[in-house]
Design an enzyme around this catalytic site. Sequence first.
Site, short mmCIF file in Angstrom:
data_model
loop_
_atom_site.label_atom_id
_atom_site.label_comp_id
_atom_site.label_asym_id
_atom_site.label_seq_id
_atom_site.Cartn_x
_atom_site.Cartn_y
_atom_site.Cartn_z
N ASN A 166 -3.08 -1.45 5.53
CA ASN A 166 -3.63 -2.65 4.88
C ASN A 166 -3.04 -3.87 5.56
OD1 ASN A 166 -4.38 -4.70 3.17
ND2 ASN A 166 -3.09 -4.04 1.44
N LYS A 168 -3.74 -6.91 5.13
CA LYS A 168 -3.69 -8.09 4.24
C LYS A 168 -4.22 -9.33 4.98
CE LYS A 168 0.13 -5.93 1.85
NZ LYS A 168 1.20 -6.06 0.89
N HIS A 171 -5.87 -3.35 -5.54
CA HIS A 171 -4.53 -3.56 -4.99
C HIS A 171 -3.74 -4.45 -5.95
CE1 HIS A 171 -1.30 -4.93 -2.39
NE2 HIS A 171 -1.53 -3.85 -1.67
N GLU A 189 -1.91 -6.90 -5.51
CA GLU A 189 -2.03 -8.34 -5.26
C GLU A 189 -3.33 -8.89 -5.85
OE1 GLU A 189 -1.31 -8.12 -1.03
OE2 GLU A 189 0.74 -7.49 -1.46
N GLU A 209 1.04 2.94 -5.89
CA GLU A 209 1.89 1.91 -5.28
C GLU A 209 2.70 1.22 -6.37
OE1 GLU A 209 0.14 0.60 -1.28
OE2 GLU A 209 -0.81 -0.62 -2.80
N GLY A 223 6.21 -4.53 -0.31
CA GLY A 223 6.68 -5.66 0.46
C GLY A 223 8.10 -6.08 0.14
N SER A 264 6.56 -0.17 0.90
CA SER A 264 7.61 -0.27 1.91
C SER A 264 7.79 1.01 2.74
CB SER A 264 8.94 -0.69 1.27
OG SER A 264 8.81 -1.99 0.69
C1 PEP Z 1 0.60 -2.52 0.34
O1 PEP Z 1 0.40 -3.72 0.34
O2 PEP Z 1 -0.29 -1.73 -0.01
C2 PEP Z 1 1.92 -2.06 0.75
C3 PEP Z 1 2.26 -0.84 0.45
O3 PEP Z 1 2.72 -2.97 1.41
P1 PEP Z 1 4.16 -2.67 2.08
O4 PEP Z 1 4.01 -1.41 2.90
O5 PEP Z 1 4.43 -3.86 2.92
O6 PEP Z 1 5.11 -2.48 0.97
#
Ligand code: PEP
Length: 253
Positions: free
Chosen positions: A10, A12, A95, A97, A167, A173, A213
């Site tokens: 992703n 973003k 997601h 976000e 997630e 992040g 992460s």
């Molecule tokens: C994500 O945004 O789906 C995600 C898992 O981000 P990160 O790997 O940066 O934690």
Amino acid sequence: MARQQLIAGNWKMNKTIEEALALGEGVAAGAGPYPAVEVAIFPTFVALPALAAMLADSTLKLGAQNAHPAESGAFTGEIALPMLVGLVDMVILGHSERRAIFGESSEFIGDKVRATLDKDLTTVLCVGEQLEDRNAGNTDAVVGAQVRDGLRAVAAAEMPGVILAYEPVWAIGTGLTASPEQADETIGTIRASLAELYDGDVADTVRILYGGSVNPGNWDEIARQENVDGALVGGASLKAEDFTELVRISAAL
Ligand code: PEP
């Protein structure tokens, strides 16, 4: 039953079109030697046409990070699914976000899932708890409700078009990851809820990714968990070497 590993990136709101083409080229080259692992990238909308053209002969899957459930209309700034048909294979929906920053409800996300399946596109439905939920022992209830709402209009026969991504919001992040055991346990609970909502076959066959992460240093241990079928990756998907290292790790499982 063996489920195919999926490593999904992703991107973003990152990368210009030119940068996206360079990253896509690097991912295609780096993932090429590992055809057993499915690999998908989710660039920004504006980079999709150029990447679709560049990757026309590649096995790399292309996806969108979001879509609106309406066919068209007065929704300034949004992208409708008919605009994505023929361009992408998958769409990320729900997601954290989108839920937290843009205020998307589980019900709205369920509408998007329905609309995406109507266009024969694969849905990557994201679910996950906030840290307060986990600390209060509410992880399973919160995640279970997101799964139920997201899939409320989806029949068992349509579930091959659905991929779930667990997630934990506190791990996205932040550099914090769920422990391999936490990831496996919550994904196992999601699988059990799919058995209740649908049947054992759906629970056994739906792919459920872990996201939060993930990086080349922590992926091997998480990837080895029985219930984990791959990763949805943010930060580490922006460097072709790191991202394709995750593909290599999954291929070696
Ligand atoms: C994500 O945004 O789906 C995600 C898992 O981000 P990160 O790997 O940066 O934690």
